[in-house]
Design an enzyme around this catalytic site. Structure first.
Site, PDB file in Angstrom:
ATOM      1  N   TYR A   7     -14.416  36.968  79.088  1.00 15.21           N
ATOM      2  CA  TYR A   7     -14.401  36.306  77.780  1.00 15.21           C
ATOM      3  C   TYR A   7     -15.676  35.526  77.471  1.00 15.21           C
ATOM      4  O   TYR A   7     -15.863  35.097  76.333  1.00 15.21           O
ATOM      5  CB  TYR A   7     -13.170  35.392  77.637  1.00 15.21           C
TER       6      TYR A   7
ATOM      7  N   HIS B 164     -24.308  34.991  70.346  1.00 19.67           N
ATOM      8  CA  HIS B 164     -24.520  33.752  69.592  1.00 19.67           C
ATOM      9  C   HIS B 164     -25.974  33.280  69.685  1.00 19.67           C
ATOM     10  O   HIS B 164     -26.450  32.550  68.828  1.00 19.67           O
ATOM     11  CB  HIS B 164     -23.548  32.667  70.059  1.00 19.67           C
TER      12      HIS B 164
ATOM     13  N   ASP C 181     -18.203  32.765  65.083  1.00  7.78           N
ATOM     14  CA  ASP C 181     -16.774  32.815  65.347  1.00  7.78           C
ATOM     15  C   ASP C 181     -16.096  32.155  64.162  1.00  7.78           C
ATOM     16  O   ASP C 181     -16.495  31.063  63.749  1.00  7.78           O
ATOM     17  CB  ASP C 181     -16.424  32.034  66.621  1.00  7.78           C
TER      18      ASP C 181
ATOM     19  N   GLU D  69     -11.718  40.289  70.533  1.00  5.96           N
ATOM     20  CA  GLU D  69     -12.037  39.001  69.907  1.00  5.96           C
ATOM     21  C   GLU D  69     -12.040  39.158  68.391  1.00  5.96           C
ATOM     22  O   GLU D  69     -13.090  39.377  67.795  1.00  5.96           O
ATOM     23  CB  GLU D  69     -13.417  38.491  70.360  1.00  5.96           C
TER      24      GLU D  69
HETATM   25 ZN   LIG Z   1     -18.246  34.586  69.456  1.00  8.35          ZN
END
Ligand SMILES: [Zn+2]
Length: 228
Positions: A135, A144, A151, A200
């Site tokens: 994760y 990122h 997100d 995700e």
């Molecule tokens: Zn993310």
């Protein structure tokens, strides 16, 4: 697709049209050959095509799209901040969602290499490295850090950074329109073995105009670019 058939050269569309060919100098050829060895050619009908890969200052672009994943890193000093086109895109998407009664929140955006290193190390300390790798990205491997990933969440905080976000009205709408704003849902359900990450629904990657074709393909970014 035409560019893909040209296997790793940096020939522009204009050159293509004029029928010119170019020759890479030796050093450039070697660089490309080294890179291609890591990838299986994508199947394009009967033709085996290699992806068009360029590495500029340690940043990898495939068919012009910046790629970061478990194998392809960013330099530690790559520090672009959240890109303006991403801010514009999510602001517009959130506003359009709000008109439909949806309430998006921005959960996370740009992260530096050092910040990611801190996050990752904490997760490893808590869950062990094997779990953390499912994760969390290792430093230098987080999307990122590109300034092109965000997100998102809804006001139901119980769904924040949870697969439960995939059941919110926000996600139900977003999953089929995000590409209109230049985003793709990067880590898809059922593609864990390709992306290396669990599903995700909250993680969006800005790819601009390519988003529509990627969305329509139903493929992960790696599959779409032929580097899976
Ligand atoms: Zn993310």
């Amino acid at each position: 697709m035409i560019r893909k058939l040209l296997t790793g050269t940096t020939i522009s569309a204009a050159l293509l049209m004029s029928g010119c060919s170019i020759t890479l100098d030796d050093e450039e050829t070697r660089e490309h050959e080294t890179f291609f060895k890591q990838y299986t050619p994508a199947d394009v009908g009967d033709i085996q095509a290699l992806p068009d890969i360029e590495v500029i200052d340690g940043v990898t672009y495939v068919d012009g799209i910046l790629v970061v994943n478990k194998e392809i890193p960013l330099p530690a000093d790559y520090n672009p901040g959240l890109q303006q086109e991403v801010i514009d895109a999510y602001s517009e998407m959130f506003a359009d969602g709000a008109e439909r009664g949806l309430d998006f929140t921005l959960v996370s955006d740009f992260r530096t290499y050092d910040y990611q290193a801190g996050l990752y190390n904490n997760y490893v300390a808590r869950d062990g490295q094997a779990e953390a790798d499912k994760y969390s990205a290792r430093p230098g491997h987080s999307e990122h850090q590109t300034g092109l990933a965000i997100d998102v969440g809804s006001t139901d905080s119980a769904t924040t950074l949870s697969i439960k976000f995939g059941e919110t009205p926000e996600y139900e709408w977003m999953k089929d329109v995000a590409h209109e704003y230049g985003f793709i849902v990067r880590y898809l359900e059922g593609k864990e073995d390709i992306t290396g990450y669990q599903y995700e629904p909250w993680h969006l990657r800005y790819v601009g105009d390519a988003a529509e074709a990627i969305y329509e393909s139903g493929l992960t970014l790696e599959e779409y670019l032929g580097i899976d």
